[in-house]
Motif scaffolding. Structure first.
Motif, short mmCIF file in Angstrom:
data_model
loop_
_atom_site.label_atom_id
_atom_site.label_comp_id
_atom_site.label_asym_id
_atom_site.label_seq_id
_atom_site.Cartn_x
_atom_site.Cartn_y
_atom_site.Cartn_z
N ASN A 160 -48.79 39.91 -8.04
CA ASN A 160 -47.44 40.37 -7.77
C ASN A 160 -47.01 40.07 -6.33
O ASN A 160 -46.01 40.61 -5.87
CB ASN A 160 -47.35 41.88 -8.03
N ARG A 161 -47.75 39.22 -5.64
CA ARG A 161 -47.44 38.94 -4.25
C ARG A 161 -46.54 37.72 -4.14
O ARG A 161 -46.75 36.72 -4.83
CB ARG A 161 -48.73 38.72 -3.45
N ARG A 162 -45.56 37.82 -3.26
CA ARG A 162 -44.69 36.68 -3.02
C ARG A 162 -44.38 36.59 -1.53
O ARG A 162 -44.42 37.58 -0.80
CB ARG A 162 -43.41 36.78 -3.82
N ARG A 177 -41.49 35.13 1.22
CA ARG A 177 -40.11 34.67 1.33
C ARG A 177 -39.83 34.22 2.75
O ARG A 177 -40.12 34.93 3.70
CB ARG A 177 -39.14 35.79 0.92
N THR A 191 -38.82 31.06 -1.77
CA THR A 191 -39.67 32.11 -2.30
C THR A 191 -40.89 31.48 -2.95
O THR A 191 -40.76 30.59 -3.79
CB THR A 191 -38.94 32.98 -3.35
N HIS A 193 -44.20 32.43 -5.12
CA HIS A 193 -44.89 33.42 -5.95
C HIS A 193 -46.35 32.98 -6.07
O HIS A 193 -46.65 31.99 -6.75
CB HIS A 193 -44.24 33.51 -7.32
#
Length: 234
Positions: free
Chosen positions: A131-133, A135, A140, A142
């Motif tokens: 669930n880490r992204r 920016r 962005t 992922h």
């Protein structure tokens, strides 16, 4: 470490030795020396890593790579290249190869390159990253699904292009030399800096409205790069 490897090499003696080393290291390994058969096997087996000679009967190695990347295939690709074929190596990297090994080569070196590619893919797709992204402005990244978007559009990136972009996004504003990028992204303590140059150029072609005047992936000095903007790590 497990993984499925496809060796595409038309020299049966060289291929036999390489396949033996890979199987001894625990990899499920298939081999073909024909370009047309290689395309079918690549599509059917969906290997994790393809070790690809450029000069093949039937379909050439570069054409194989081009077709699979057009189909968004994400297998890591190691090119086997003759010492005098620098231009072919660069074209291979531009087409979407992740690494190359110069002939004559040590089979053990090839196994180590395979291990590095699989280890990196495993690390970047671990459960902790799902669930880490990252920016950076309109970019962005992922990390779990290994997907990147810029200004709302999906980027069609090879394995190594994604790794390089993710590294930049994780270190916004920091400048890294080509040698540092080889070590930290490729895992090489030594190597050809043109590998980095080619991958940066490919990223710019996919990110920048004018690759000749980049606004996101910037050149610093004579041999360094950084990404512009600030990171919002999620």
């Amino acid at each position: 470490m497990s993984g499925r490897i496809l060796v595409v090499e038309d020299d049966p003696t060289m291929a036999e030795v390489l396949v033996a080393y890979l199987r001894r290291a625990g990899y499920q390994t298939d081999w073909t020396g024909d370009g047309n058969e290689a395309l079918l096997l690549w599509q059917r087996l969906q290997p994790d890593v393809v070790i690809l000679d450029l000069m093949l009967p039937g379909t050439s190695g570069l054409e194989l790579l081009r077709r699979r990347r057009m189909d968004a295939d994400q297998a890591a690709v190691i090119i086997l290249s003759a010492r005098g074929d620098e231009e072919d190596r660069l074209i291979g990297l531009e087409t979407g190869a992740d690494d190359y090994v110069v002939k004559p080569f040590s089979p053990r070196e090839v196994v180590l390159r395979v291990e590095a590619l699989l280890r990196r893919a495993e690390r970047l797709s671990g459960a902790a990253l799902l669930n880490r992204r990252l920016r950076v402005g309109a970019l962005t990244v992922h990390l779990g699904p290994r997907r990147a978007t810029y200004e709302g559009r999906d980027l069609a990136l090879t394995t190594r292009e994604f790794d390089l972009l993710a590294f930049f996004a994780a270190h916004p504003g920091e400048t890294f030399s080509k040698a540092e990028l080889l070590r930290r992204v490729w895992g090489w303590e030594f190597g050809d800096n043109s590998t980095v140059t080619v991958h940066v150029r490919r990223l710019r072609e996919k990110l920048e409205s004018d690759p000749s005047d980049p606004q996101l992936v910037l050149t610093v000095g004579r041999s360094g790069y950084r990404i512009a903007g600030e990171n919002e790590d999620r």
